[in-house]
Design a protein around this motif. Structure first.
Motif, short mmCIF file in Angstrom:
data_model
loop_
_atom_site.label_atom_id
_atom_site.label_comp_id
_atom_site.label_asym_id
_atom_site.label_seq_id
_atom_site.Cartn_x
_atom_site.Cartn_y
_atom_site.Cartn_z
N PHE A 86 27.08 38.70 42.20
CA PHE A 86 27.72 38.07 43.33
C PHE A 86 26.98 36.78 43.63
N VAL A 87 27.70 35.86 44.21
CA VAL A 87 27.18 34.54 44.49
C VAL A 87 27.01 34.38 46.00
N GLU A 88 25.84 33.92 46.40
CA GLU A 88 25.61 33.54 47.79
C GLU A 88 25.49 32.02 47.82
N VAL A 131 33.74 33.69 44.04
CA VAL A 131 33.47 33.68 42.61
C VAL A 131 33.37 35.12 42.14
N ALA A 132 34.22 35.48 41.20
CA ALA A 132 34.23 36.85 40.66
C ALA A 132 34.40 36.76 39.14
N ASP A 133 34.27 37.89 38.50
CA ASP A 133 34.49 37.99 37.05
C ASP A 133 33.56 37.08 36.25
N LEU A 134 32.29 37.03 36.65
CA LEU A 134 31.32 36.24 35.90
C LEU A 134 30.96 36.95 34.60
N PRO A 135 30.69 36.20 33.53
CA PRO A 135 30.33 36.85 32.27
C PRO A 135 29.03 37.64 32.40
N LEU A 144 37.48 30.44 34.72
CA LEU A 144 36.96 30.99 35.97
C LEU A 144 37.22 30.04 37.13
N LEU A 145 37.01 28.75 36.92
CA LEU A 145 37.23 27.75 37.97
C LEU A 145 38.70 27.70 38.38
N VAL A 146 39.62 27.64 37.41
CA VAL A 146 41.05 27.56 37.71
C VAL A 146 41.53 28.82 38.43
#
Length: 195
Positions: free
Chosen positions: A33-35, A146-150, A116-118
């Motif tokens: 997860f991104v903060e 932001v989800a589904d990071l590699p 991921l960006l789109v």
């Protein structure tokens, strides 16, 4: 054992031609997860007016953005740079991708980071379809996360610089984002340790 399991899932996912985001879902409690800590956006008023971007509290894991496109955009390109600090706090650029926005939207053959960006920006957007040319008008996207990071990333601070430009004409928009990427499994272990 965990790196072996992770490697096996990635290998099986690639052999079965599963998208990296889907591969990540095969491993329970793994992921990120991104903060977000700081976000700035500036638009060229000839192309973008009332550009607004904001990180949403309390967890700082989502953001919202809105803009008025002042004129129809037929040729539109972007540049995405991602940097992280190393152990000595020296900033190292790990991605530097320049892309034709219209071509990316049209062909659907994207690099994972651009995909991921789109997908992130299109989710919860008022745009009926993301395609070129971009018409004049008001566009907004809410609850951007932001989800589904590699699954091959590591916890780290990060810096993102996203520039959009009209080729050989003008810079249209700059967005910068600073934050921290957390591994879900490590964060759960830290919480158990302190609770």
């Amino acid at each position: 054992m965990l790196p072996l399991l992770l490697g096996l899932v990635i290998l099986v996912g690639s052999l079965l031609q599963i998208h990296p985001a889907e591969t990540a879902k095969l491993i329970p409690n793994l992921g990120y997860f991104v903060e977000m800590r700081q976000m700035d956006c500036v638009g060229n008023p000839s192309y973008f007016n009332n550009l607004h971007c904001k990180i949403l509290p309390p967890n700082n894991r989502t953001m919202e953005a809105s803009v008025i496109i002042m004129q129809k955009l037929t040729a539109f390109s972007g540049s995405l740079r991602v940097s992280i600090p190393n152990a000595k706090k020296v900033i190292t650029q790990i991605f530097d991708i320049t892309f034709d926005v219209c071509k990316v939207l049209r062909e659907r053959k994207r690099k994972v980071l651009i995909d991921l960006l789109v997908n992130t920006l299109a989710r919860n957007s008022n745009a009926k379809a993301w395609k070129c040319p971009f018409p004049k008008g008001n566009f907004e996207s809410k609850n951007i996360s932001v989800a589904d990071l590699p699954p091959m990333l590591t916890e780290s601070e990060f810096y993102v610089k996203l520039d959009f430009f009209i080729p050989k004409v003008a810079i249209a928009m700059n967005v910068s984002l600073q934050g921290h990427l957390y591994e879900i499994a490590k964060e759960k272990n830290r919480r158990k340790k302190f609770l």
